[in-house]
Design an enzyme around this catalytic site. Sequence first.
Site, PDB file in Angstrom:
ATOM      1  N   ARG A   7       8.169  43.486  91.440  1.00  0.00           N
ATOM      2  CA  ARG A   7       6.699  43.667  91.192  1.00  0.00           C
ATOM      3  C   ARG A   7       6.448  43.255  89.862  1.00  0.00           C
ATOM      4  O   ARG A   7       5.134  42.744  89.522  1.00  0.00           O
ATOM      5  CB  ARG A   7       6.510  45.019  91.732  1.00  0.00           C
ATOM      6  N   LYS A  36      -8.356  41.140  72.476  1.00  0.00           N
ATOM      7  CA  LYS A  36      -8.964  41.502  73.716  1.00  0.00           C
ATOM      8  C   LYS A  36      -8.122  41.151  74.772  1.00  0.00           C
ATOM      9  O   LYS A  36      -8.150  40.453  75.829  1.00  0.00           O
ATOM     10  CB  LYS A  36     -10.374  40.984  73.987  1.00  0.00           C
ATOM     11  N   LYS A  60     -14.478  42.585  59.667  1.00  0.00           N
ATOM     12  CA  LYS A  60     -15.522  42.421  60.346  1.00  0.00           C
ATOM     13  C   LYS A  60     -16.896  43.190  60.012  1.00  0.00           C
ATOM     14  O   LYS A  60     -16.653  43.857  59.002  1.00  0.00           O
ATOM     15  CB  LYS A  60     -15.383  42.937  61.965  1.00  0.00           C
ATOM     16  N   GLU A  85     -15.569  37.963  58.504  1.00  0.00           N
ATOM     17  CA  GLU A  85     -16.510  37.381  59.360  1.00  0.00           C
ATOM     18  C   GLU A  85     -17.937  37.362  58.795  1.00  0.00           C
ATOM     19  O   GLU A  85     -18.490  38.357  58.006  1.00  0.00           O
ATOM     20  CB  GLU A  85     -16.707  38.527  60.472  1.00  0.00           C
ATOM     21  N   ASP A  92     -19.746  34.114  63.213  1.00  0.00           N
ATOM     22  CA  ASP A  92     -20.104  34.943  64.434  1.00  0.00           C
ATOM     23  C   ASP A  92     -21.246  34.980  64.850  1.00  0.00           C
ATOM     24  O   ASP A  92     -22.440  34.919  64.132  1.00  0.00           O
ATOM     25  CB  ASP A  92     -19.741  36.467  64.045  1.00  0.00           C
TER      26      ASP A  92
END
Length: 286
Positions: free
Chosen positions: A102, A137, A169, A202, A224
């Site tokens: 599995r 993510k 950010k 960012e 961004d």
Amino acid sequence: MISEAQFQNELQLLIANAIREDVGDGDHSSLACIPATAQGKAKLLVKDDGIIAGVEFAKMIFNYVDADLKVETFIEDGTPVKFGDVVFHVSGSSQSILKAERMVLNSMQRMSAIATKTNSYVQLLEGTNTKILDTRKTTPGFRVAEKWAVKIGGGENHRFALYDMVMLKDNHIDFAGGIGLAIAKTKEYLQETNRDLKIIVEARDLDEVKEIVAAGGVFRILLDNFDYEMTKEAVAFIGNSSTTESSGNINEDTIRHYAECGVNYISSGALTHSIYNMDLSLKAIE
């Protein structure tokens, strides 16, 4: 990214925890009906089309469960596969094969889906100088395998975690009191703590791009949610002072347009958070 030694350690931690989670105090289904001395053989069967990934990881899993298991590989990581292909045979203790089954399937199905998605983006960028990056993510506990799959698919890895690169950010900038302060404080922190970490910042608009360039010492500027014209203008202004990265809802329809704006990198969370597992199965061979 982290060092190769750290990467391998993360893989071993992942395997140990996943086997602990799945096996507990024993695979009682196998223990109940299969003799401990029974020997068997199984094949990894492809039931979908795409890029196979996780072959080497599967070998690590089999070895962790039982070092006497033998794997005969027919198709290597990163190879296009189609329905009906057999990737490898594994032979040895029947109980051990079933104990590892599995985790091998769960891992390879997800890794293959990520490699397939990444490869499709790489093909869309062909002929440009832009590279595709993953993000943080990822699935909790499975990040190291997912980032490995991105590499297998032809992409590149962004930072691994919060500790191997500084990424300022919007929230960092706002909490710190602005871009200039955030960058200045970061440089001081790195000097005081004797850390050699690259800095990414960012930018939400062209004014912020200009502030970042003026501050200096930034490895990469993340543009961004810029549109195409803003991206072109930002890239021209930044020049060689920093590398550039586009991010924010970029998909199959827009990715090449952003690449043609001249950015060095495009990052996409979709590589790891919006994929459907490739259909694979492990079948006993009579």
